[in-house]
Design a protein around this motif. Structure first.
Motif, PDB file in Angstrom:
ATOM      1  N   ALA A 123      59.356   2.911  54.045  1.00 34.29           N
ATOM      2  CA  ALA A 123      60.616   2.987  53.304  1.00 34.29           C
ATOM      3  C   ALA A 123      60.455   2.441  51.893  1.00 34.29           C
ATOM      4  O   ALA A 123      61.059   2.961  50.945  1.00 34.29           O
ATOM      5  N   ALA A 125      68.042   6.746  54.172  1.00 33.27           N
ATOM      6  CA  ALA A 125      69.139   6.000  54.789  1.00 33.27           C
ATOM      7  C   ALA A 125      69.505   6.589  56.150  1.00 33.27           C
ATOM      8  O   ALA A 125      69.776   5.847  57.110  1.00 33.27           O
ATOM      9  N   ARG A 179      67.575   8.193  58.237  1.00 28.44           N
ATOM     10  CA  ARG A 179      66.549   8.048  59.278  1.00 28.44           C
ATOM     11  C   ARG A 179      66.619   6.683  59.939  1.00 28.44           C
ATOM     12  O   ARG A 179      65.998   6.459  60.973  1.00 28.44           O
ATOM     13  N   ARG A 180      67.349   5.753  59.366  1.00 26.77           N
ATOM     14  CA  ARG A 180      67.480   4.426  59.946  1.00 26.77           C
ATOM     15  C   ARG A 180      68.540   4.386  61.049  1.00 26.77           C
ATOM     16  O   ARG A 180      68.706   3.366  61.702  1.00 26.77           O
TER      17      ARG A 180
END
Length: 350
Positions: free
Chosen positions: A303, A347, A349-350
């Motif tokens: 990230a 954002a 993918r979190r």
């Protein structure tokens, strides 16, 4: 085909494009505007070589690919009807979204790479930015879509080690609109942040892209030497700050701050578009069992490195707005907004 991998097929992409076509139906059905008529008249009255040698449509920028050539190709067969231009623009828009999805898939976790819910989030955020309506409504805004396709195409080729085709795609993007000029800076960041090569090597890899600037620089210099209507450039520090402030406005969909809330009140959401896009998301296969064991062992881009690349992209591709920040418009950030799509994907993918 590996039986453990679900086949997405054509249904989901087709539903997504149909939803976007429904959403932008008003823009795609609009007529020509003032700038469009200038380029149409230039294409009608002279031949292509004369138009390239003596651009008379606006004469404010050197953009031969998206102005003289684009209108010379489509103008004679359009019969004065804007429909062909809008169909071509939507085709460019669709091609850009395919290339953007290819880019965003790099930043999705391995378990999501096939199904790509995070990629879909970034893709929809980008496709629904308010300034996209202008890109699809104005025939002359094909310049931004051509530059976008060329820029994303150059990056896709560069990522795959095809440097000569990437250079040619970059040259085409710059000749469509000078907003693509800072792409080598973004490619340097890709090599350093994503490919993890040393900064010096990353810099050497992008040096040949300077060759693509020669035709544009010669044309822009000639235009400014002979055209009284060349756009004035301003490079004050306050204009640089304004360029980045306007970028934040454009990416937040607040191009006209005073009328922003009223624009939400006046908006007419498209139920058809929403239904089609929702169906596209529902059509995607479930992520369970979507990844083979070798692929599952591949780490996603960190990230931190991905965010650094995205922020660097935003900074680089917003720079061309600096000298013209005094009369900015949201669609000036069509290329820069790709960095925002990467951040949205990260954002999600979190």
């Amino acid at each position: 085909m590996n039986p453990t991998r679900p086949h997405i097929g054509w249904q989901a992409p087709a539903l997504l494009l149909a939803g976007l076509a429904a959403l932008y139906a008003g823009a795609l059905g609009s007529g020509f505007n003032n700038d469009d008529y200038l380029f149409l008249e230039e294409a009608r009255r002279g031949n292509l070589l004369d138009a390239l040698a003596h651009p008379g449509g606006l004469g404010n920028f050197f953009r031969p690919l998206s102005r003289e050539l684009w209108f010379a190709l489509l103008g004679p067969i359009s019969g004065g009807d804007p429909a062909l231009f809008h169909v071509a623009q939507f085709g460019l828009f669709a091609a850009a979204l395919v290339l953007l999805a290819d880019l965003l898939s790099v930043f999705a976790p391995p378990r999501e790479r096939l199904v790509a819910p995070a990629v879909l989030a970034g893709l929809l955020w980008y496709a629904l930015l308010p300034f996209q309506r202008v890109n699809l409504a104005w025939a002359s805004c094909a310049q931004d879509l051509l530059a976008l396709v060329g820029t994303l195409g150059a990056l896709a080729l560069y990522r795959r080690g095809r440097f000569v085709p990437a250079l040619l795609a970059y040259a085409a993007a710059v000749l469509a609109k000078e907003s693509a000029l800072p792409l080598p800076g973004a490619l340097f960041l890709w090599g350093w942040c994503i490919d993890k090569v040393p900064p010096r090597r990353a810099f050497v890899r992008v040096l040949p892209f300077a060759l693509a600037l020669v035709p544009w620089a010669a044309g822009e210099f000639t235009l400014r030497a002979h055209s009284a209507s060349a756009t004035r450039f301003a490079f004050d520090a306050k204009d640089l700050a304004a360029a980045f402030a306007h970028m934040l406005q454009s990416l937040a969909g607040i191009e006209h701050a005073a009328g922003w809330l009223q624009s939400w009140v006046d908006a007419r959401p498209s139920l058809i578009a929403f239904t089609l896009v929702a169906a596209a998301a529902a059509w995607l296969p479930d992520r369970a069992g979507a990844v083979t064991a070798p692929e599952a062992g591949q780490p996603a881009v960190s990230a931190r490195r991905a965010s650094l690349f995205a922020l660097g992209w935003l900074a680089c591709l917003a720079l061309p707005v600096w000298p013209v920040a005094y009369f900015w418009s949201g669609y000036y950030y069509t290329l820069a907004a790709v960095g925002g799509a990467v951040l949205v994907t990260l954002a999600a993918r979190r």
